[in-house]
Design a protein around this motif. Structure first.
Motif, PDB file in Angstrom:
ATOM      1  N   VAL A  29       0.847  -1.199   0.000  1.00 10.43           N
ATOM      2  CA  VAL A  29       0.000   0.000   0.000  1.00 10.43           C
ATOM      3  C   VAL A  29       0.881   1.248   0.000  1.00 10.43           C
ATOM      4  CG1 VAL A  29      -1.725   1.307   1.302  1.00 10.43           C
ATOM      5  CG2 VAL A  29      -1.931  -1.180   1.119  1.00 10.43           C
ATOM      6  N   LYS A  30       1.912   1.264   0.859  1.00 12.43           N
ATOM      7  CA  LYS A  30       2.812   2.421   0.931  1.00 12.43           C
ATOM      8  C   LYS A  30       3.522   2.674  -0.396  1.00 12.43           C
ATOM      9  CE  LYS A  30       5.656   2.471   4.353  1.00 12.43           C
ATOM     10  NZ  LYS A  30       6.503   2.245   5.532  1.00 12.43           N
ATOM     11  N   GLN A  31       3.822   1.598  -1.131  1.00  7.13           N
ATOM     12  CA  GLN A  31       4.492   1.735  -2.428  1.00  7.13           C
ATOM     13  C   GLN A  31       3.530   2.199  -3.514  1.00  7.13           C
ATOM     14  OE1 GLN A  31       6.337  -2.022  -3.437  1.00  7.13           O
ATOM     15  NE2 GLN A  31       7.146  -2.240  -1.368  1.00  7.13           N
ATOM     16  N   GLY A  32       2.248   2.208  -3.206  1.00  7.40           N
ATOM     17  CA  GLY A  32       1.258   2.639  -4.174  1.00  7.40           C
ATOM     18  C   GLY A  32       0.739   1.535  -5.078  1.00  7.40           C
ATOM     19  N   ASP A  33       1.089   0.281  -4.762  1.00  8.31           N
ATOM     20  CA  ASP A  33       0.612  -0.846  -5.576  1.00  8.31           C
ATOM     21  C   ASP A  33      -0.880  -1.088  -5.388  1.00  8.31           C
ATOM     22  OD1 ASP A  33       3.201  -1.187  -6.445  1.00  8.31           O
ATOM     23  OD2 ASP A  33       3.640  -2.817  -5.060  1.00  8.31           O
ATOM     24  N   TYR A  34      -1.389  -0.777  -4.210  1.00  8.33           N
ATOM     25  CA  TYR A  34      -2.803  -0.970  -3.884  1.00  8.33           C
ATOM     26  C   TYR A  34      -3.285   0.208  -3.053  1.00  8.33           C
ATOM     27  CZ  TYR A  34      -1.929  -5.844  -5.228  1.00  8.33           C
ATOM     28  OH  TYR A  34      -1.591  -6.977  -5.918  1.00  8.33           O
ATOM     29  N   PRO A  35      -4.593   0.498  -3.105  1.00  7.45           N
ATOM     30  CA  PRO A  35      -5.103   1.639  -2.345  1.00  7.45           C
ATOM     31  C   PRO A  35      -5.237   1.387  -0.848  1.00  7.45           C
ATOM     32  CG  PRO A  35      -6.888   0.603  -3.567  1.00  7.45           C
ATOM     33  CD  PRO A  35      -5.609  -0.065  -3.993  1.00  7.45           C
ATOM     34  N   ASN A  36      -5.377   0.105  -0.451  1.00  5.62           N
ATOM     35  CA  ASN A  36      -5.519  -0.220   0.971  1.00  5.62           C
ATOM     36  C   ASN A  36      -5.108  -1.678   1.196  1.00  5.62           C
ATOM     37  OD1 ASN A  36      -7.877  -1.871   0.364  1.00  5.62           O
ATOM     38  ND2 ASN A  36      -8.970   0.082   0.132  1.00  5.62           N
ATOM     39  N   VAL A  37      -5.030  -2.062   2.465  1.00  8.17           N
ATOM     40  CA  VAL A  37      -4.581  -3.412   2.813  1.00  8.17           C
ATOM     41  C   VAL A  37      -5.541  -4.466   2.266  1.00  8.17           C
ATOM     42  CG1 VAL A  37      -4.145  -5.004   4.731  1.00  8.17           C
ATOM     43  CG2 VAL A  37      -3.225  -2.681   4.809  1.00  8.17           C
ATOM     44  N   SER A  38      -6.829  -4.205   2.334  1.00  4.27           N
ATOM     45  CA  SER A  38      -7.808  -5.152   1.818  1.00  4.27           C
ATOM     46  C   SER A  38      -7.581  -5.417   0.327  1.00  4.27           C
ATOM     47  CB  SER A  38      -9.227  -4.623   2.043  1.00  4.27           C
ATOM     48  OG  SER A  38     -10.180  -5.524   1.554  1.00  4.27           O
ATOM     49  N   ALA A  39      -7.349  -4.366  -0.429  1.00  2.00           N
ATOM     50  CA  ALA A  39      -7.084  -4.522  -1.860  1.00  2.00           C
ATOM     51  C   ALA A  39      -5.763  -5.247  -2.088  1.00  2.00           C
ATOM     52  CB  ALA A  39      -7.057  -3.157  -2.542  1.00  2.00           C
ATOM     53  N   ALA A  40      -4.775  -4.998  -1.231  1.00  8.73           N
ATOM     54  CA  ALA A  40      -3.486  -5.673  -1.355  1.00  8.73           C
ATOM     55  C   ALA A  40      -3.645  -7.171  -1.144  1.00  8.73           C
ATOM     56  CB  ALA A  40      -2.479  -5.096  -0.358  1.00  8.73           C
ATOM     57  N   VAL A  41      -4.379  -7.546  -0.125  1.00  6.19           N
ATOM     58  CA  VAL A  41      -4.593  -8.970   0.150  1.00  6.19           C
ATOM     59  C   VAL A  41      -5.351  -9.614  -1.006  1.00  6.19           C
ATOM     60  CG1 VAL A  41      -5.737 -10.632   1.674  1.00  6.19           C
ATOM     61  CG2 VAL A  41      -4.463  -8.704   2.649  1.00  6.19           C
ATOM     62  N   SER A  42      -6.424  -8.991  -1.448  1.00  4.98           N
ATOM     63  CA  SER A  42      -7.200  -9.532  -2.565  1.00  4.98           C
ATOM     64  C   SER A  42      -6.358  -9.613  -3.838  1.00  4.98           C
ATOM     65  CB  SER A  42      -8.437  -8.676  -2.828  1.00  4.98           C
ATOM     66  OG  SER A  42      -9.341  -8.780  -1.760  1.00  4.98           O
ATOM     67  N   GLY A  43      -5.599  -8.569  -4.108  1.00  5.97           N
ATOM     68  CA  GLY A  43      -4.760  -8.547  -5.299  1.00  5.97           C
ATOM     69  C   GLY A  43      -3.684  -9.613  -5.280  1.00  5.97           C
ATOM     70  N   GLU A  44      -3.026  -9.779  -4.138  1.00 10.53           N
ATOM     71  CA  GLU A  44      -1.961 -10.777  -4.044  1.00 10.53           C
ATOM     72  C   GLU A  44      -2.520 -12.196  -4.056  1.00 10.53           C
ATOM     73  OE1 GLU A  44       1.449 -10.122  -4.304  1.00 10.53           O
ATOM     74  OE2 GLU A  44       0.507  -8.253  -4.932  1.00 10.53           O
ATOM     75  N   LEU A  45      -3.735 -12.386  -3.555  1.00 14.10           N
ATOM     76  CA  LEU A  45      -4.376 -13.697  -3.685  1.00 14.10           C
ATOM     77  C   LEU A  45      -4.667 -13.999  -5.153  1.00 14.10           C
ATOM     78  CD1 LEU A  45      -6.806 -13.809  -0.627  1.00 14.10           C
ATOM     79  CD2 LEU A  45      -4.853 -15.308  -1.060  1.00 14.10           C
ATOM     80  N   ALA A  46      -5.077 -12.982  -5.901  1.00 18.04           N
ATOM     81  CA  ALA A  46      -5.323 -13.163  -7.330  1.00 18.04           C
ATOM     82  C   ALA A  46      -4.020 -13.517  -8.048  1.00 18.04           C
ATOM     83  CB  ALA A  46      -5.945 -11.903  -7.923  1.00 18.04           C
ATOM     84  N   VAL A  47      -2.921 -12.873  -7.674  1.00 21.85           N
ATOM     85  CA  VAL A  47      -1.614 -13.186  -8.258  1.00 21.85           C
ATOM     86  C   VAL A  47      -1.239 -14.635  -7.938  1.00 21.85           C
ATOM     87  CG1 VAL A  47       0.868 -12.694  -8.121  1.00 21.85           C
ATOM     88  CG2 VAL A  47      -0.774 -10.806  -8.258  1.00 21.85           C
ATOM     89  N   ALA A  48      -1.409 -15.029  -6.682  1.00 19.81           N
ATOM     90  CA  ALA A  48      -1.074 -16.396  -6.269  1.00 19.81           C
ATOM     91  C   ALA A  48      -1.924 -17.407  -7.033  1.00 19.81           C
ATOM     92  CB  ALA A  48      -1.272 -16.556  -4.767  1.00 19.81           C
ATOM     93  N   ARG A  49      -3.184 -17.084  -7.236  1.00 18.83           N
ATOM     94  CA  ARG A  49      -4.066 -17.987  -7.982  1.00 18.83           C
ATOM     95  C   ARG A  49      -3.573 -18.167  -9.422  1.00 18.83           C
ATOM     96  NH1 ARG A  49     -10.608 -17.489  -8.450  1.00 18.83           N
ATOM     97  NH2 ARG A  49     -10.913 -19.551  -9.303  1.00 18.83           N
ATOM     98  N   ARG A  50      -3.204 -17.055 -10.062  1.00 17.43           N
ATOM     99  CA  ARG A  50      -2.702 -17.137 -11.439  1.00 17.43           C
ATOM    100  C   ARG A  50      -1.413 -17.951 -11.501  1.00 17.43           C
ATOM    101  NH1 ARG A  50      -4.316 -11.791 -11.477  1.00 17.43           N
ATOM    102  NH2 ARG A  50      -2.186 -11.026 -11.303  1.00 17.43           N
ATOM    103  N   VAL A  51      -0.538 -17.762 -10.535  1.00 19.14           N
ATOM    104  CA  VAL A  51       0.720 -18.512 -10.500  1.00 19.14           C
ATOM    105  C   VAL A  51       0.429 -20.006 -10.373  1.00 19.14           C
ATOM    106  CG1 VAL A  51       2.779 -18.990  -9.098  1.00 19.14           C
ATOM    107  CG2 VAL A  51       2.153 -16.630  -9.639  1.00 19.14           C
TER     108      VAL A  51
END
Length: 91
Positions: free
Chosen positions: A22-44
């Motif tokens: 979130v601090k790096q600007g990759d996601y707007p909040n922690v919830s979005a970061a968790v959801s986004g990284e779960l999506a990345v893990a799923r694709r992997v």
């Protein structure tokens, strides 16, 4: 897209990672970061599964004279066990 609210717990390290994203600007909040990284893990995982399936199909197409006979699980893993025995691994 529907949203499912759920309370979850994280280790300090996992929360710090999400917070850093979130601090790096990759996601707007922690919830979005968790959801986004779960999506990345799923694709992997899906990619790894697809690659494994393709490789298994390729190997199944090999002529029988190119197959290596395996009489036991110990025989199959002997090389890996010998390699690992030679490493200085922590217990």
């Amino acid at each position: 897209m529907s949203v499912h609210k759920q309370t979850v717990s994280f280790t300090e390290a996992a929360f710090a990672f999400a917070h850093d994203l979130v601090k790096q600007g990759d996601y707007p909040n922690v919830s979005a970061a968790v959801s986004g990284e779960l999506a990345v893990a799923r694709r992997v995982r899906e990619t790894e599964k697809a690659l494994l399936e393709v490789e298994l199909e390729r190997r199944l197409q090999l002529p029988s004279d190119q197959w290596i006979r395996v009489d036991s699980a110990e025989q199959l893993t002997a090389g890996a066990r010998a390699y690992l025995a030679g490493l200085d691994l922590p217990e």
